[in-house]
Design a protein around this motif. Structure first.
Motif, PDB file in Angstrom:
ATOM      1  N   THR A  73       0.861  -1.226  -0.006  1.00  0.00           N
ATOM      2  CA  THR A  73       0.107  -0.188  -0.241  1.00  0.00           C
ATOM      3  C   THR A  73       0.892   1.421  -0.056  1.00  0.00           C
ATOM      4  OG1 THR A  73      -0.232  -0.230   2.251  1.00  0.00           O
ATOM      5  CG2 THR A  73      -2.102  -1.052   1.109  1.00  0.00           C
ATOM      6  N   ASP A  74       2.110   1.064   0.371  1.00  0.00           N
ATOM      7  CA  ASP A  74       2.860   2.400   0.373  1.00  0.00           C
ATOM      8  C   ASP A  74       4.370   2.122  -0.216  1.00  0.00           C
ATOM      9  OD1 ASP A  74       4.585   1.940   2.880  1.00  0.00           O
ATOM     10  OD2 ASP A  74       2.429   1.962   3.688  1.00  0.00           O
ATOM     11  N   TYR A  75       4.936   3.102  -0.503  1.00  0.00           N
ATOM     12  CA  TYR A  75       6.401   2.927  -0.921  1.00  0.00           C
ATOM     13  C   TYR A  75       7.364   2.388   0.114  1.00  0.00           C
ATOM     14  CZ  TYR A  75       5.390   5.629  -5.209  1.00  0.00           C
ATOM     15  OH  TYR A  75       4.793   6.082  -6.571  1.00  0.00           O
ATOM     16  N   THR A  77       7.039   0.486   2.576  1.00  0.00           N
ATOM     17  CA  THR A  77       7.081  -0.705   2.744  1.00  0.00           C
ATOM     18  C   THR A  77       7.988  -1.612   1.866  1.00  0.00           C
ATOM     19  OG1 THR A  77       4.586  -0.614   3.551  1.00  0.00           O
ATOM     20  CG2 THR A  77       5.235  -2.880   2.941  1.00  0.00           C
ATOM     21  N   THR A  96      13.091   5.869  -4.780  1.00  0.00           N
ATOM     22  CA  THR A  96      12.947   4.775  -3.893  1.00  0.00           C
ATOM     23  C   THR A  96      14.005   3.644  -3.725  1.00  0.00           C
ATOM     24  OG1 THR A  96      10.946   4.619  -4.963  1.00  0.00           O
ATOM     25  CG2 THR A  96      11.018   3.208  -3.169  1.00  0.00           C
ATOM     26  N   ALA A 146       2.787  10.389  -4.884  1.00  0.00           N
ATOM     27  CA  ALA A 146       3.180   9.788  -3.617  1.00  0.00           C
ATOM     28  C   ALA A 146       4.388  10.514  -3.152  1.00  0.00           C
ATOM     29  CB  ALA A 146       3.513   8.566  -3.338  1.00  0.00           C
ATOM     30  N   GLY A 178      -1.141   9.908  -3.911  1.00  0.00           N
ATOM     31  CA  GLY A 178      -0.878   8.669  -3.735  1.00  0.00           C
ATOM     32  C   GLY A 178      -0.337   7.844  -4.928  1.00  0.00           C
TER      33      GLY A 178
END
Length: 292
Positions: A73-75, A77, A96, A146, A178
């Protein structure tokens, strides 16, 4: 217990300890012959799974391993899962990857990128006829993707600063959608007067007629920069890393099956990459105050 028996037990214990120590220094294989894969959630999870499915089957054939893709659900993670060995392979953006490199003390290895990622761009979009150039964004509401997105936040912010614009000071409101497709939805619905997303997703949405270009239009494009790559955790077995690298590099658009895989990845082909390609991204992140 006799002295001889005690001595034998002690020698056995030492032998076991040495064996365990030697095993701990060996390259780590993927757990249970399963290659665990994920990607930054720059699009909807269902879309990421759809795009990866044929590639996953191809990698299974090339490696002889079961490939499991798990959307997140998110970068953050993805970065943390790569660092804690919960993932073996991850699709990362340039920023990232920089975060993963720092989090893993420089051990994360980018192996390949799409040829397009060596000259990636972001598109600034709007549905407001008054917005014709970056300077017109002053006093307007704006949507990034995001916060950790290279093409939906970091690099656009960097180039806005180069143009003399400070989003937090010069824009009426700053939002984070997002994901790239969500940014287009924000602008189309009037939730933001302008926004920015990566060129690849924009082109795909236009081709699939998922955006009304008579209303939402591109008014500026960033200079090119390095972006996405496939990265492995640094302690993965080098033989497996080599197999994975070769599998990506062998994808041939002249092969119909490969062409379909490349099409879903928005790639003409994959090329080798290395950590030094992302030094510019790291410098931009420091300039934007996102890294110390």
């Amino acid at each position: 217990m006799t002295t001889l028996s005690a001595r034998r037990l002690a020698l056995k214990a030492i032998s076991c300890a040495l064996a365990a120590a030697s095993l701990s220094t060996l390259p780590a294989l993927a757990a249970d012959n399963v290659l665990r894969v994920s990607a930054i959630p720059d699009e909807a999870p269902t879309e990421l799974q759809r795009k990866f499915a044929p590639l996953g089957k191809y990698l299974e054939a090339q490696t002889g391993m079961k490939v499991v893709f798990t959307p997140v659900t998110d970068y953050a993670t993805v970065v943390e899962s790569l660092a804690t060995r919960k993932l073996d392979l991850a699709w990362l953006g340039g920023f990232t990857f920089v975060q993963a490199k720092i989090r893993t003390n420089g051990t994360a290895i980018p192996i390949v990128q799409r040829e397009e990622d060596a000259r990636f761009t972001s598109k600034f979009i709007t549905a407001n006829p008054q917005v014709k150039e970056l300077a017109d964004l002053k006093g307007k509401s704006f949507a990034f993707g995001a916060p950790s997105s290279t093409s939906g936040s970091l690099m656009p912010r960097f180039f806005l600063q180069q143009a003399g614009l400070n989003p937090e000071k010069d824009f009426r409101n700053v939002a984070f959608s997002g994901a790239h497709d969500a940014t287009v939805a924000f602008v189309a619905a009037g939730r933001a007067e302008a926004g920015v997303l990566n060129a690849s997703v924009w082109d795909k949405l236009v081709e699939e007629k998922k955006v009304d270009t008579s209303k939402v239009r591109v008014f500026a494009t960033t200079p090119p920069y390095f972006d996405y790559n496939w990265t492995v955790r640094g302690d993965l077995d080098p033989a497996l890393v080599k197999k994975l690298t070769q599998a990506f590099l062998q994808l041939d658009p002249a092969n119909p099956e490969h062409k379909a895989i490349l099409g879903l990845q928005r790639a003409s082909k994959f090329i080798p990459t290395e950590a030094k390609n992302y030094v510019g991204i790291e410098d931009a992140a420091k300039s934007a105050g996102l890294l110390k």
